[in-house]
Design a protein around this motif. Sequence first.
Motif, short mmCIF file in Angstrom:
data_model
loop_
_atom_site.label_atom_id
_atom_site.label_comp_id
_atom_site.label_asym_id
_atom_site.label_seq_id
_atom_site.Cartn_x
_atom_site.Cartn_y
_atom_site.Cartn_z
N TYR A 35 -6.55 60.98 -39.16
CA TYR A 35 -5.46 60.24 -39.81
C TYR A 35 -6.07 59.11 -40.64
O TYR A 35 -6.48 58.08 -40.10
CB TYR A 35 -4.52 59.69 -38.74
CG TYR A 35 -3.29 58.96 -39.21
CD1 TYR A 35 -2.76 59.17 -40.49
CD2 TYR A 35 -2.62 58.08 -38.36
CE1 TYR A 35 -1.62 58.49 -40.90
CE2 TYR A 35 -1.48 57.41 -38.76
CZ TYR A 35 -0.98 57.62 -40.03
OH TYR A 35 0.16 56.95 -40.44
N TYR A 36 -6.16 59.32 -41.96
CA TYR A 36 -6.74 58.31 -42.85
C TYR A 36 -5.68 57.31 -43.27
O TYR A 36 -4.61 57.69 -43.76
CB TYR A 36 -7.36 58.99 -44.09
CG TYR A 36 -8.59 59.78 -43.73
CD1 TYR A 36 -9.81 59.14 -43.53
CD2 TYR A 36 -8.52 61.15 -43.52
CE1 TYR A 36 -10.94 59.86 -43.15
CE2 TYR A 36 -9.63 61.88 -43.14
CZ TYR A 36 -10.84 61.22 -42.96
OH TYR A 36 -11.96 61.92 -42.57
N GLN A 37 -5.98 56.02 -43.05
CA GLN A 37 -5.04 54.96 -43.34
C GLN A 37 -5.72 53.88 -44.19
O GLN A 37 -6.93 53.89 -44.38
CB GLN A 37 -4.54 54.34 -42.03
CG GLN A 37 -3.85 55.34 -41.11
CD GLN A 37 -3.47 54.72 -39.78
OE1 GLN A 37 -2.55 53.91 -39.71
NE2 GLN A 37 -4.19 55.06 -38.72
N ARG A 38 -4.92 52.98 -44.63
CA ARG A 38 -5.41 51.89 -45.46
C ARG A 38 -6.56 51.13 -44.79
O ARG A 38 -7.52 50.73 -45.44
CB ARG A 38 -4.24 50.96 -45.74
CG ARG A 38 -4.51 49.87 -46.73
CD ARG A 38 -3.22 49.12 -47.07
NE ARG A 38 -3.41 48.31 -48.25
CZ ARG A 38 -2.43 47.89 -49.03
NH1 ARG A 38 -1.19 48.22 -48.74
NH2 ARG A 38 -2.67 47.17 -50.10
N PHE B 103 -12.81 48.12 -49.12
CA PHE B 103 -12.43 47.29 -50.28
C PHE B 103 -11.12 47.83 -50.85
O PHE B 103 -11.10 48.72 -51.69
CB PHE B 103 -13.56 47.28 -51.33
CG PHE B 103 -14.84 46.73 -50.78
CD1 PHE B 103 -15.00 45.36 -50.56
CD2 PHE B 103 -15.88 47.58 -50.43
CE1 PHE B 103 -16.18 44.85 -50.03
CE2 PHE B 103 -17.06 47.08 -49.89
CZ PHE B 103 -17.21 45.71 -49.69
N ASP B 104 -10.04 47.27 -50.35
CA ASP B 104 -8.68 47.76 -50.62
C ASP B 104 -8.26 47.42 -52.06
O ASP B 104 -8.16 46.25 -52.41
CB ASP B 104 -7.76 47.08 -49.59
CG ASP B 104 -6.33 47.53 -49.69
OD1 ASP B 104 -5.85 47.81 -50.80
OD2 ASP B 104 -5.67 47.58 -48.64
N VAL C 210 -13.51 63.15 -44.53
CA VAL C 210 -13.44 62.39 -45.79
C VAL C 210 -14.17 61.07 -45.51
O VAL C 210 -13.57 60.03 -45.29
CB VAL C 210 -11.98 62.14 -46.24
CG1 VAL C 210 -11.94 61.50 -47.63
CG2 VAL C 210 -11.18 63.44 -46.23
N SER C 211 -15.50 61.15 -45.52
CA SER C 211 -16.26 60.06 -44.92
C SER C 211 -16.69 58.97 -45.89
O SER C 211 -17.12 57.90 -45.46
CB SER C 211 -17.49 60.63 -44.21
OG SER C 211 -18.23 61.44 -45.10
N ARG D 47 -12.03 58.41 -49.74
CA ARG D 47 -10.86 57.92 -49.00
C ARG D 47 -9.87 57.24 -49.95
O ARG D 47 -8.65 57.42 -49.83
CB ARG D 47 -11.29 56.96 -47.90
CG ARG D 47 -11.99 57.65 -46.74
CD ARG D 47 -12.46 56.67 -45.69
NE ARG D 47 -13.13 57.35 -44.59
CZ ARG D 47 -13.59 56.74 -43.52
NH1 ARG D 47 -13.45 55.42 -43.39
NH2 ARG D 47 -14.19 57.42 -42.56
N ILE D 48 -10.38 56.46 -50.89
CA ILE D 48 -9.51 55.83 -51.89
C ILE D 48 -8.82 56.91 -52.72
O ILE D 48 -7.60 56.86 -52.95
CB ILE D 48 -10.31 54.86 -52.77
CG1 ILE D 48 -10.72 53.62 -51.95
CG2 ILE D 48 -9.49 54.43 -54.01
CD1 ILE D 48 -11.68 52.68 -52.67
#
Length: 243
Positions: free
Chosen positions: A126-129, A134-135, A180-181, A186-187
């Motif tokens: 589960y990929y999350q923010r 670096f958001d 998705v490492s 991921r972004i």
Amino acid sequence: MERRVAEGLRSALGPLGLEAHAFKVGWYNAVLQPAFHLPYPDDTLAFVVLSTPSMFDKALKPFVNKERLKLIRDPVDQCVAHHLSRVKEKFPDQRVDVMFDYEMLPSRKPKFLAQTAAHVAGAAYYYQRKDVKFDPWGKKKIFGVCIHPKYGGWFAIRGLLLFPDIQVPFLEQPAPVDCVSTEEKRIQLLEQFNFHWQDGRYRDIIEVKERYSEEQKAYFATPPAERLRLLGLSQEAQRITFH
């Protein structure tokens, strides 16, 4: 006991294009606010059920052809409910509680958080923010998404099976595959899922072993009221179904 149940589920669900992944209720409750907790002891055995790309041909189409005049709600939901209720019959000496991904509590909260269940069971990451260092999104609302190591985003979480009479204190928790490492990927995944989800590109963020067929893509891209026509149901059957 857990192994026997898991094998029974695999033999029942595998030929239908469904997967079941075991987890302990305590793993799920440990990462959520109390309002979302499942009301069972921590060591209770549970399984999260996923549909894979082959479910469309192996389960949905045969079900619709057989039940064509009895479809009263979304065919996929009804198909999954049918098969999971059949699974309960395989364990006559056990209590089996079923929760579906579309069910809501009176408070309008979902009965369970599907992506969290898939993650704690090791079924999909589960990929999350918070997984991005670096958001780049500022004040935008960013939703997370699960990615399966074999199917990428070409799968769905359909329900939970809970076995309240089976306690598994020694069950070992498998980590989901972090497929998705990199930060960049991921972004890209969260961007595509949040802002371009209709085009489905996020589903192919990794190289997948299997994806939805063109027929299946067309089915899910069609408004629900028109989907039965794509499965070959007559206008008469649709009229009976929806009125």
